[in-house]
Design a protein around this motif. Structure first.
Motif, PDB file in Angstrom:
ATOM      1  N   ILE A  15      42.845 -17.536  11.351  1.00  0.00           N
ATOM      2  CA  ILE A  15      41.452 -17.239  11.719  1.00  0.00           C
ATOM      3  C   ILE A  15      41.304 -17.289  13.236  1.00  0.00           C
ATOM      4  O   ILE A  15      40.704 -16.407  13.852  1.00  0.00           O
ATOM      5  CB  ILE A  15      40.469 -18.238  11.066  1.00  0.00           C
ATOM      6  N   ALA A  19      40.365 -14.264  15.857  1.00  0.00           N
ATOM      7  CA  ALA A  19      39.245 -14.400  16.792  1.00  0.00           C
ATOM      8  C   ALA A  19      39.726 -14.271  18.237  1.00  0.00           C
ATOM      9  O   ALA A  19      39.030 -13.704  19.087  1.00  0.00           O
ATOM     10  CB  ALA A  19      38.539 -15.738  16.590  1.00  0.00           C
ATOM     11  N   LYS A  83      30.732 -14.496  13.561  1.00  0.00           N
ATOM     12  CA  LYS A  83      31.694 -13.583  12.943  1.00  0.00           C
ATOM     13  C   LYS A  83      31.219 -12.135  13.069  1.00  0.00           C
ATOM     14  O   LYS A  83      31.995 -11.249  13.429  1.00  0.00           O
ATOM     15  CB  LYS A  83      31.888 -13.959  11.477  1.00  0.00           C
ATOM     16  N   LYS A  84      29.960 -11.886  12.804  1.00  0.00           N
ATOM     17  CA  LYS A  84      29.428 -10.521  12.908  1.00  0.00           C
ATOM     18  C   LYS A  84      29.423 -10.036  14.354  1.00  0.00           C
ATOM     19  O   LYS A  84      29.658  -8.855  14.617  1.00  0.00           O
ATOM     20  CB  LYS A  84      28.031 -10.447  12.300  1.00  0.00           C
ATOM     21  N   TYR A 130      33.713 -19.585  18.557  1.00  0.00           N
ATOM     22  CA  TYR A 130      34.029 -19.441  17.135  1.00  0.00           C
ATOM     23  C   TYR A 130      35.296 -20.221  16.794  1.00  0.00           C
ATOM     24  O   TYR A 130      35.347 -20.945  15.794  1.00  0.00           O
ATOM     25  CB  TYR A 130      34.204 -17.956  16.781  1.00  0.00           C
TER      26      TYR A 130
END
Length: 196
Positions: A15, A19, A83-84, A130
């Motif tokens: 993840i 990112a 995330k968006k 994030y």
């Protein structure tokens, strides 16, 4: 976020790595213009003292977009989530790369670069935050440092890609503006630098 052993570290690493691709694109998009400059300037007729401001604007227009993206990133993130926003930044990077590569006017080139700059501004703020949010506290520093590493890798990638594309059809260092304009790099090479 709790104890590092209570989470699947491989999953969290993946993840964080995804990112951190925001950092890679940030580094690439930020630096790629330096290698393309010698070729898009003759194409858009940005040569000469009277057009120096236009050349400067071409180099810095992405930074204007970056400023805008950084300013709005907090408000957008609060309303739709990090995330968006990272997905939006990725779409902006993609659209900007294609649009810049397909530019046939200076105005379109500038708009495309500003669009990419907005992606840089969003990614530069949202990616490390994030990563910090999904990382266990004991590994947060290591995971967030991936973002910094990918920025540097993006800078290096831009330099390597620029060199490889230039070397496909090199132009003499003493070439005139007309020779550069008529060369493969003057017509197409700089486009591939942005599209890559």
């Amino acid at each position: 976020m709790g104890n590092a052993t209570s989470y699947n570290l491989g999953y969290l690493f993946r993840i964080s790595l995804v990112a951190a691709l925001g950092g890679l694109l940030f580094g690439y998009d930020w630096v790629v213009i330096g290698g393309a400059k010698a070729f898009y300037e003759p194409y858009f007729d940005l040569v000469g003292e009277d057009k120096a401001w236009m050349s400067g604007w071409a180099m810095s227009s992405a930074l204007a977009g970056c400023l805008g993206g950084a300013i709005v990133s907090g408000a957008i993130t609060d309303s739709i989530g990090r995330k968006k926003v990272l997905i939006i930044a990725a779409l902006l990077f993609t659209a900007s790369a294609i649009w810049t590569a397909c530019s046939y006017s200076f105005f379109v080139f500038i708009i495309a670069r500003i669009l990419g700059g907005v992606g840089i501004g969003l990614a530069s703020n949202v990616s490390p935050i994030y990563i910090a949010e999904v990382s266990p506290s004991s590994l947060r520093g290591r995971f967030v440092s991936m973002n910094q590493l990918t920025i540097v890798i993006g800078v290096l990638a831009a330099q390597i890609v620029n060199l490889l594309i230039y070397n496909y059809a090199p132009v003499d260092r003493e070439a005139t503006t007309d020779v550069i304009l008529d060369s493969w790099n003057g017509q197409y090479g700089w486009r591939w630098m942005f599209a890559a």
